[in-house]
Design a protein around this motif. Structure first.
Motif, mmCIF file in Angstrom:
data_model
loop_
_atom_site.group_PDB
_atom_site.id
_atom_site.type_symbol
_atom_site.label_atom_id
_atom_site.label_comp_id
_atom_site.label_asym_id
_atom_site.label_seq_id
_atom_site.Cartn_x
_atom_site.Cartn_y
_atom_site.Cartn_z
ATOM 1 N N HIS A 291 35.414 50.463 40.873
ATOM 2 C CA HIS A 291 34.425 50.745 41.672
ATOM 3 C C HIS A 291 34.393 49.124 42.707
ATOM 4 O O HIS A 291 35.247 48.766 42.857
ATOM 5 N N LEU A 292 34.382 49.407 44.399
ATOM 6 C CA LEU A 292 34.615 48.970 45.487
ATOM 7 C C LEU A 292 33.103 48.442 46.189
ATOM 8 O O LEU A 292 32.381 48.675 45.866
ATOM 9 N N ILE A 293 33.096 47.362 46.216
ATOM 10 C CA ILE A 293 31.543 46.200 46.121
ATOM 11 C C ILE A 293 32.116 44.867 47.663
ATOM 12 O O ILE A 293 33.617 44.344 47.533
ATOM 13 N N ALA A 294 31.493 45.628 48.380
ATOM 14 C CA ALA A 294 31.914 44.327 49.685
ATOM 15 C C ALA A 294 30.653 43.482 50.050
ATOM 16 O O ALA A 294 29.356 44.121 49.840
ATOM 17 N N SER A 295 31.390 42.783 50.237
ATOM 18 C CA SER A 295 29.927 41.610 50.679
ATOM 19 C C SER A 295 30.064 40.576 51.729
ATOM 20 O O SER A 295 31.524 40.607 51.861
ATOM 21 N N ALA A 296 29.141 40.007 52.158
ATOM 22 C CA ALA A 296 29.511 39.390 53.604
ATOM 23 C C ALA A 296 29.428 37.959 53.298
ATOM 24 O O ALA A 296 27.785 37.915 52.648
ATOM 25 N N SER A 297 29.610 37.118 53.730
ATOM 26 C CA SER A 297 28.807 35.187 53.577
ATOM 27 C C SER A 297 28.294 34.757 55.350
ATOM 28 O O SER A 297 28.385 35.111 56.580
ATOM 29 N N LYS A 298 27.602 33.062 55.419
ATOM 30 C CA LYS A 298 27.366 33.247 56.263
ATOM 31 C C LYS A 298 28.180 32.514 56.927
ATOM 32 O O LYS A 298 28.223 32.243 57.951
ATOM 33 N N ASP A 299 29.340 32.290 56.213
ATOM 34 C CA ASP A 299 30.426 31.452 57.094
ATOM 35 C C ASP A 299 31.356 32.886 58.278
ATOM 36 O O ASP A 299 32.714 32.360 58.212
ATOM 37 N N GLY A 300 30.674 33.448 57.439
ATOM 38 C CA GLY A 300 31.152 34.664 58.239
ATOM 39 C C GLY A 300 32.785 35.473 57.709
ATOM 40 O O GLY A 300 33.177 36.032 57.813
ATOM 41 N N SER A 301 32.981 35.019 56.786
ATOM 42 C CA SER A 301 34.508 35.795 55.385
ATOM 43 C C SER A 301 33.324 37.413 54.652
ATOM 44 O O SER A 301 32.101 37.311 55.100
ATOM 45 N N VAL A 302 33.983 38.077 55.014
ATOM 46 C CA VAL A 302 33.699 39.351 53.454
ATOM 47 C C VAL A 302 34.674 39.594 53.279
ATOM 48 O O VAL A 302 36.268 39.717 52.852
ATOM 49 N N LEU A 303 34.384 39.714 52.213
ATOM 50 C CA LEU A 303 35.125 39.871 50.243
ATOM 51 C C LEU A 303 34.656 41.916 50.247
ATOM 52 O O LEU A 303 34.001 42.393 50.196
ATOM 53 N N ILE A 304 36.138 41.708 49.423
ATOM 54 C CA ILE A 304 36.376 42.999 48.502
ATOM 55 C C ILE A 304 35.540 42.787 47.132
ATOM 56 O O ILE A 304 36.805 42.097 46.502
ATOM 57 N N TRP A 305 35.061 43.529 46.253
ATOM 58 C CA TRP A 305 35.599 43.424 45.080
ATOM 59 C C TRP A 305 35.939 44.783 44.255
ATOM 60 O O TRP A 305 35.405 45.313 44.623
ATOM 61 N N LYS A 306 36.478 44.695 43.872
ATOM 62 C CA LYS A 306 36.939 45.569 43.130
ATOM 63 C C LYS A 306 36.738 45.564 41.489
ATOM 64 O O LYS A 306 37.177 44.656 40.854
ATOM 65 N N LEU A 307 35.759 46.252 40.770
ATOM 66 C CA LEU A 307 35.392 46.655 39.790
ATOM 67 C C LEU A 307 35.869 47.595 38.729
ATOM 68 O O LEU A 307 35.655 48.734 39.468
ATOM 69 N N THR A 308 36.726 47.605 37.681
ATOM 70 C CA THR A 308 37.399 48.273 36.329
ATOM 71 C C THR A 308 36.065 48.493 36.068
ATOM 72 O O THR A 308 36.374 47.066 34.843
ATOM 73 N N LEU A 309 35.529 49.488 34.865
ATOM 74 C CA LEU A 309 34.528 49.558 33.555
ATOM 75 C C LEU A 309 35.849 48.768 33.043
ATOM 76 O O LEU A 309 37.416 49.482 32.013
ATOM 77 N N ASN A 310 35.411 48.439 32.024
ATOM 78 C CA ASN A 310 36.096 48.087 29.843
ATOM 79 C C ASN A 310 35.275 47.456 28.932
ATOM 80 O O ASN A 310 34.519 46.390 29.391
ATOM 81 N N GLY A 311 34.781 48.414 28.777
ATOM 82 C CA GLY A 311 33.685 48.894 27.904
ATOM 83 C C GLY A 311 31.992 47.759 28.436
ATOM 84 O O GLY A 311 31.659 49.041 29.434
ATOM 85 N N ARG A 312 31.711 47.243 28.158
ATOM 86 C CA ARG A 312 30.023 47.667 28.473
ATOM 87 C C ARG A 312 30.286 46.473 30.442
ATOM 88 O O ARG A 312 29.217 46.307 30.771
ATOM 89 N N THR A 313 31.695 45.357 30.292
ATOM 90 C CA THR A 313 31.115 44.787 31.606
ATOM 91 C C THR A 313 32.754 45.218 32.421
ATOM 92 O O THR A 313 33.307 46.385 31.966
ATOM 93 N N PHE A 314 32.606 44.720 33.824
ATOM 94 C CA PHE A 314 33.423 44.587 34.320
ATOM 95 C C PHE A 314 34.672 43.390 34.831
ATOM 96 O O PHE A 314 34.640 42.958 34.607
ATOM 97 N N ASP A 315 36.330 44.410 34.443
ATOM 98 C CA ASP A 315 37.584 44.037 34.756
ATOM 99 C C ASP A 315 36.812 43.527 36.553
ATOM 100 O O ASP A 315 36.884 44.620 37.734
ATOM 101 N N VAL A 316 37.283 42.117 37.356
ATOM 102 C CA VAL A 316 37.269 41.642 38.571
ATOM 103 C C VAL A 316 37.858 41.697 39.047
ATOM 104 O O VAL A 316 38.538 40.581 39.215
ATOM 105 N N GLU A 317 38.362 41.690 40.318
ATOM 106 C CA GLU A 317 39.280 40.996 41.587
ATOM 107 C C GLU A 317 38.601 41.143 42.807
ATOM 108 O O GLU A 317 37.879 41.615 43.002
ATOM 109 N N ASN A 318 38.785 40.026 43.073
ATOM 110 C CA ASN A 318 38.410 40.228 44.899
ATOM 111 C C ASN A 318 39.197 39.696 46.457
ATOM 112 O O ASN A 318 40.403 39.083 45.981
#
Length: 309
Positions: free
Chosen positions: A233-260
């Protein structure tokens, strides 16, 4: 590129296309909602009305399976559900005012007012259609409320589930066509600014399944990408400081392995809105600089800025 003179007298807070991209809703601090339709090569306003007693912060469309339905939220602590009854398409073409781009102001009916909120309602999102007609709401009173229409025909009866999440600011549904109801929620709390919540269908309770750990920044918007053929999965988030992050979520059991990944800076001091294209491959964002920024991955899977309008 088409330019639309909206006629709003104050700041436009949100715009939302319908499922087919042929209709557009706008909302503003002037307390007005306007509905636009693509006619020939221009956008024509077919409805306009005062929808709240305060600035309207968000407007969104339900899936057309449930009819022509929109929701709106405001600083007046109210969420409104509006419906346009079925109409004769010939009426639209025969009632155009040749002296303006406004067709009329009638047709949309207030179906229900949700008044459970104790503060400004910051965000609203309809769920994917497979979960029924559900509306998730984010409120400054520290409560996330999820409403479900018990009768999708008259839209007057809704049941509510809720859970506490201080400083919640924005939210987005997981658009996957299989699985349970899942939300990602952004907050102003830099120590818990982004988290995943899931509905237990057995006891109808929402619980946090994972906190996304990354830069400690207050979140202004979040958007979960459509997933077509990806194993993650991909999630995008924006912040008050003007930055934008992409979060990569890979399902591992009941939770996700996360990279940003931090995207190339857009230049705005603050990013207000994020939105993916229909395939989840291009991300668009807008902020206080009046520019729409766009990003996608290159052939080496690096995120690059591709366009600014």
């Amino acid at each position: 590129m088409a330019t639309v003179e909206t006629g709003h007298s104050e700041l436009i807070h949100d715009i939302s296309f319908d499922h087919y991209g042929r209709r557009l809703a706008t909302c503003s601090s002037d307390r007005q909602i306007k509905i636009w339709e693509r006619i020939s090569d221009s956008w024509t306003c077919c409805a306009s009305w005062e929808a709240h007693s305060g600035p309207i912060l968000r407007v969104c469309w339900a899936h057309p399976e449930f009819g022509q339905v929109i929701a709106s939220c405001s600083t007046d602590k109210v969420v409104n559900i509006w419906e346009e009854p079925a109409r004769d398409p010939n009426i639209l073409n025969s009632s155009v005012n040749t002296n303006s781009n406004v067709i009329g102001t009638k047709g949309w009916i207030s179906k229900t007012k949700m008044v459970d909120f104790k503060d400004t309602v910051n965000d609203i999102k309809f769920s994917p259609r497979q979960f029924g007609l559900k509306l998730a709401t984010s409120c400054s009173d520290g409560v996330v409320r999820v409403y479900e229409a018990t009768d999708t025909v008259n839209l007057e009866s809704w049941q509510m589930e809720q859970f506490d999440l201080p400083k919640n600011k924005c939210l987005s549904w997981n658009p996957a066509i299989v699985g349970t109801s899942i939300l990602v929620i952004g907050t102003d709390d830099v120590k818990n600014n982004l988290s995943i919540w899931e509905l237990n269908e057995n006891n109808r309770q929402w619980s946090q399944v994972q906190q996304l750990v990354g830069p400690q920044r207050a979140i202004t918007d979040v958007s979960w990408a459509p997933n077509i053929g990806r194993s993650f999965h991909l999630i995008a988030s924006a912040s008050k400081d003007g930055s934008v992050l992409i979060w990569k979520l890979t399902l591992n059991g009941r939770t996700f392995d996360v990279e940003n990944f931090t995207l190339p800076h857009a230049g705005a001091k603050e990013i207000w809105r994020l939105e993916w294209n229909i395939t989840g491959t291009v991300l668009a964002g807008s902020g206080d600089d009046g520019i729409i920024w766009m990003w996608k991955q290159d052939s080496k899977n690096n995120w690059i800025r591709i366009q600014a309008k």
